[in-house]
Design a protein around this motif. Structure first.
Motif, PDB file in Angstrom:
ATOM      1  N   HIS A 274       0.839  -1.199   0.000  1.00 25.85           N
ATOM      2  CA  HIS A 274       0.000   0.000   0.000  1.00 25.85           C
ATOM      3  C   HIS A 274       0.877   1.253   0.000  1.00 25.85           C
ATOM      4  CE1 HIS A 274      -3.264  -2.695   0.779  1.00 25.85           C
ATOM      5  NE2 HIS A 274      -2.952  -2.945   2.036  1.00 25.85           N
ATOM      6  N   SER A 275       0.237   2.396  -0.231  1.00 25.71           N
ATOM      7  CA  SER A 275       0.949   3.677  -0.167  1.00 25.71           C
ATOM      8  C   SER A 275       0.307   4.552   0.894  1.00 25.71           C
ATOM      9  CB  SER A 275       0.843   4.422  -1.503  1.00 25.71           C
ATOM     10  OG  SER A 275       1.157   3.567  -2.558  1.00 25.71           O
ATOM     11  N   VAL A 276       1.082   5.499   1.397  1.00 22.51           N
ATOM     12  CA  VAL A 276       0.570   6.445   2.394  1.00 22.51           C
ATOM     13  C   VAL A 276       0.593   7.847   1.778  1.00 22.51           C
ATOM     14  CG1 VAL A 276       1.062   7.564   4.606  1.00 22.51           C
ATOM     15  CG2 VAL A 276       1.260   5.070   4.389  1.00 22.51           C
ATOM     16  N   ILE A 277      -0.566   8.514   1.843  1.00 21.02           N
ATOM     17  CA  ILE A 277      -0.639   9.902   1.363  1.00 21.02           C
ATOM     18  C   ILE A 277      -0.561  10.833   2.567  1.00 21.02           C
ATOM     19  CG2 ILE A 277      -1.999  11.625   0.130  1.00 21.02           C
ATOM     20  CD1 ILE A 277      -3.339   9.383  -1.431  1.00 21.02           C
ATOM     21  N   HIS A 278       0.386  11.726   2.517  1.00 23.72           N
ATOM     22  CA  HIS A 278       0.643  12.673   3.603  1.00 23.72           C
ATOM     23  C   HIS A 278       0.058  14.037   3.234  1.00 23.72           C
ATOM     24  CE1 HIS A 278       2.450  14.695   6.849  1.00 23.72           C
ATOM     25  NE2 HIS A 278       3.633  14.978   6.328  1.00 23.72           N
ATOM     26  N   CYS A 279      -0.809  14.561   4.101  1.00 23.92           N
ATOM     27  CA  CYS A 279      -1.430  15.879   3.882  1.00 23.92           C
ATOM     28  C   CYS A 279      -1.113  16.755   5.100  1.00 23.92           C
ATOM     29  CB  CYS A 279      -2.945  15.746   3.712  1.00 23.92           C
ATOM     30  SG  CYS A 279      -3.462  14.589   2.425  1.00 23.92           S
ATOM     31  N   PRO A 280       0.085  17.323   5.177  1.00 21.98           N
ATOM     32  CA  PRO A 280       0.525  17.976   6.414  1.00 21.98           C
ATOM     33  C   PRO A 280      -0.298  19.188   6.826  1.00 21.98           C
ATOM     34  CG  PRO A 280       2.144  18.277   4.650  1.00 21.98           C
ATOM     35  CD  PRO A 280       1.148  17.292   4.148  1.00 21.98           C
ATOM     36  N   ILE A 281      -0.777  19.956   5.863  1.00 22.38           N
ATOM     37  CA  ILE A 281      -1.547  21.162   6.239  1.00 22.38           C
ATOM     38  C   ILE A 281      -2.891  20.744   6.839  1.00 22.38           C
ATOM     39  CG2 ILE A 281      -2.670  23.259   5.403  1.00 22.38           C
ATOM     40  CD1 ILE A 281      -0.405  23.544   3.353  1.00 22.38           C
ATOM     41  N   SER A 282      -3.545  19.801   6.184  1.00 25.35           N
ATOM     42  CA  SER A 282      -4.820  19.289   6.705  1.00 25.35           C
ATOM     43  C   SER A 282      -4.622  18.727   8.111  1.00 25.35           C
ATOM     44  CB  SER A 282      -5.349  18.215   5.752  1.00 25.35           C
ATOM     45  OG  SER A 282      -6.442  17.540   6.306  1.00 25.35           O
ATOM     46  N   ASN A 283      -3.582  17.944   8.300  1.00 23.78           N
ATOM     47  CA  ASN A 283      -3.322  17.333   9.611  1.00 23.78           C
ATOM     48  C   ASN A 283      -3.173  18.403  10.685  1.00 23.78           C
ATOM     49  OD1 ASN A 283      -1.210  14.585   8.347  1.00 23.78           O
ATOM     50  ND2 ASN A 283      -3.414  14.848   8.339  1.00 23.78           N
ATOM     51  N   ARG A 284      -2.487  19.484  10.358  1.00 21.84           N
ATOM     52  CA  ARG A 284      -2.292  20.571  11.336  1.00 21.84           C
ATOM     53  C   ARG A 284      -3.605  21.283  11.632  1.00 21.84           C
ATOM     54  NH1 ARG A 284      -1.835  22.506  15.425  1.00 21.84           N
ATOM     55  NH2 ARG A 284      -0.586  24.304  16.045  1.00 21.84           N
ATOM     56  N   PHE A 303       6.149   7.804   1.573  1.00 26.06           N
ATOM     57  CA  PHE A 303       4.914   8.585   1.575  1.00 26.06           C
ATOM     58  C   PHE A 303       4.851   9.422   0.308  1.00 26.06           C
ATOM     59  CE2 PHE A 303       8.070  11.405   3.386  1.00 26.06           C
ATOM     60  CZ  PHE A 303       7.765  12.616   2.801  1.00 26.06           C
ATOM     61  N   ILE A 304       3.637   9.739  -0.101  1.00 20.79           N
ATOM     62  CA  ILE A 304       3.454  10.690  -1.189  1.00 20.79           C
ATOM     63  C   ILE A 304       2.625  11.851  -0.632  1.00 20.79           C
ATOM     64  CG2 ILE A 304       3.693   8.864  -2.898  1.00 20.79           C
ATOM     65  CD1 ILE A 304       0.714   8.945  -3.377  1.00 20.79           C
ATOM     66  N   CYS A 305       2.485  12.930  -1.400  1.00 15.94           N
ATOM     67  CA  CYS A 305       1.895  14.146  -0.816  1.00 15.94           C
ATOM     68  C   CYS A 305       0.569  14.510  -1.451  1.00 15.94           C
ATOM     69  CB  CYS A 305       2.822  15.340  -1.048  1.00 15.94           C
ATOM     70  SG  CYS A 305       4.323  15.221  -0.115  1.00 15.94           S
ATOM     71  N   GLY A 306      -0.320  15.013  -0.616  1.00 13.42           N
ATOM     72  CA  GLY A 306      -1.589  15.524  -1.131  1.00 13.42           C
ATOM     73  C   GLY A 306      -1.960  16.791  -0.393  1.00 13.42           C
ATOM     74  N   THR A 307      -2.833  17.576  -1.036  1.00 14.36           N
ATOM     75  CA  THR A 307      -3.266  18.816  -0.376  1.00 14.36           C
ATOM     76  C   THR A 307      -4.496  18.594   0.488  1.00 14.36           C
ATOM     77  OG1 THR A 307      -4.686  19.361  -2.247  1.00 14.36           O
ATOM     78  CG2 THR A 307      -2.451  20.270  -2.265  1.00 14.36           C
ATOM     79  N   ASP A 308      -5.243  17.459   0.261  1.00 12.84           N
ATOM     80  CA  ASP A 308      -6.592  17.333   0.794  1.00 12.84           C
ATOM     81  C   ASP A 308      -7.423  18.449   0.151  1.00 12.84           C
ATOM     82  OD1 ASP A 308      -8.534  15.972   2.207  1.00 12.84           O
ATOM     83  OD2 ASP A 308      -7.431  15.994   4.084  1.00 12.84           O
ATOM     84  N   GLY A 309      -8.674  18.610   0.566  1.00 14.85           N
ATOM     85  CA  GLY A 309      -9.510  19.624  -0.090  1.00 14.85           C
ATOM     86  C   GLY A 309      -9.427  20.971   0.614  1.00 14.85           C
ATOM     87  N   LEU A 310     -10.124  21.952   0.031  1.00 15.86           N
ATOM     88  CA  LEU A 310     -10.176  23.271   0.684  1.00 15.86           C
ATOM     89  C   LEU A 310     -11.042  23.229   1.942  1.00 15.86           C
ATOM     90  CD1 LEU A 310     -10.232  25.612  -2.439  1.00 15.86           C
ATOM     91  CD2 LEU A 310      -8.393  25.389  -0.755  1.00 15.86           C
TER      92      LEU A 310
END
Ligand code: BEZ
Ligand code: FE2
Length: 403
Positions: A274-284, A303-310
């Motif tokens: 599997h892969s892990v998507i990291h969304c650091p701004i959303s997490n904060r 890990f790979i990176c995502g923005t998540d949504g607005l």
């Protein structure tokens, strides 16, 4: 055929000074400028000082239907945020028409995002995604833990999935998202995953985002207890973590967040590819803690990176996401982290999403950003590109000049 000669090409962790790229729809070769000038005399475009060629960026996780949010949702902790999503959902969704979604897609493009994974809850973003210039992995989301509603919810999910499968375009991939372990009944999960396997569809799921989720799934207690009691008259989680992860054992999945995972679960994630998507701004913003990158790396998980949504971000911009990640993970080695982040929006993201892009190398799709920095280029360019993002001058997708 196009030939761009640059001050530097930065791809797959290496800065190639005075190199150029030859491409059609796919990349033919990357070579030193001098060599290309000789072999292709009169056909080369000289980009000049400060020019940097990058692979187009890949945003592996975004919720476009929530793009109307600016200040509506409650930030700081997961449960108040989720409650605010549920109470404002109709206003937010109705407040984002086709133009609003198309604007979000266009904003991503102007930020250098040439491929994205859109998690769609309602199918309202289908037309905008179908018409996007970018590559789109379109994740139709399945949600619903109430067995009494199972057939209706599956029916609605199937309708959206089939509608997305009707859309024929190269670079648009109908896919499946399972919302989360706490919100989807196992019968629905198993049915959807069986279909995904039969049709070789990509699969994504939110997993172990908040401490509240962890406590609910482990002990049926914590902040989720009241929520589920009031909202769905449930006193028991829809799945344990172990059960949930087990459903995905033979289908490599993109798991988003994974902040609260334990070693045993990370081992399983690694072992099953599997892969892990990291969304650091959303997490904060949702106060769920920071992903432990060193622990991931001790399990050989990239890990790979995502923005998540607005709905949980103020931007759809991977340069901003990488910058925040660089400062979030302050005890990680800076140059090494910068390289991981670049791969997380590049080659590693493409591999996890099943896309033929994310790198400037022969036979990959020519998804290329022509960018420019206003400072001298050196070996630490991967860091400088994050802290001082370049100006994006042109964008090519599959060799086509998009802007
Ligand atoms: C559910 O259907 O169980 C659910 C939906 C949204 C958020 C949480 C749970
Ligand atoms: Fe998400």
């Amino acid at each position: 055929m196009k030939i761009l000669l640059s001050d530097a090409v930065f791809t797959d962790g290496t800065v190639y000074r005075d190199h150029g790229v030859v491409f059609d729809k796919t990349i033919v070769e990357m070579a030193p400028n001098d060599e290309l000038r000789e072999r292709y005399a009169g056909q080369c475009s000289e980009l000049g000082e400060g020019s940097v060629l990058l692979p187009g960026l890949i945003n592996s996780h975004v919720h476009l239907e929530f793009s109307a949010n600016r200040s509506t949702l409650t930030y700081g902790e997961f449960m108040p945020w989720l409650s605010s999503v549920i109470s404002s959902r109709d206003d937010l969704i109705n407040g984002c028409d086709d133009g609003c979604i198309a604007h979000a897609v266009d904003t991503m493009l102007s930020n250098g995002i040439t491929a994205f994974g859109a998690v769609s809850s309602y199918g309202f973003d289908l037309d905008a995604c179908a018409g996007a210039s970018q590559k789109v992995v379109y994740f139709n989301e399945l949600i619903g833990s109430d067995p009494a509603m199972a057939d209706a919810l599956y029916g609605n999910f199937q309708e959206r999935l089939f509608a997305s499968q009707q859309i024929e375009r190269e670079g648009f991939y109908p896919s499946i998202a399972i919302h989360s372990p706490y919100s989807v009944h196992r019968v629905l999960i198993q049915k959807a995953l069986k279909y995904a396997k039969e049709k070789s569809l990509r699969v994504s799921a939110h997993l172990l985002e908040s401490p509240a989720e962890r406590e609910w799934l482990d002990n049926n207690s914590g902040p989720f207890q009241n929520f589920f009691q009031n909202f769905l008259k449930q006193s028991q989680a829809a799945n344990t973590v172990e059960e949930f992860l087990g459903y995905f054992d033979d289908i490599p999945t993109l798991f988003t967040h994974v902040v609260q995972a334990r070693d045993k679960e990370l081992s399983q994630i690694a072992q099953r590819g599997h892969s892990v998507i990291h969304c650091p701004i959303s997490n904060r913003l949702l106060g769920v803690g920071a992903l432990d990158l060193q622990r991931l790396s001790s399990h050989d998980i990239r890990f790979i990176c995502g923005t998540d949504g607005l709905s949980s971000n103020y931007a759809l911009n991977l340069f901003e996401e990488m910058k925040i990640a660089l400062f979030t993970h302050y005890s990680d080695d800076l140059p090494a982290l910068a390289q991981q982040l670049w791969k997380g929006v590049g080659i590693h993201a493409a591999e996890a999403m099943g896309l033929n892009c994310g790198t400037i190398a022969p036979n990959y799709d020519a998804d290329i950003l022509v960018t420019r920095v206003n400072y001298p280029i050196n070996d630490q360019l991967p860091i400088h590109l994050i802290t001082q993002p370049p100006r994006i001058e042109s964008i090519y997708i599959q060799g086509e000049h998009i802007r």
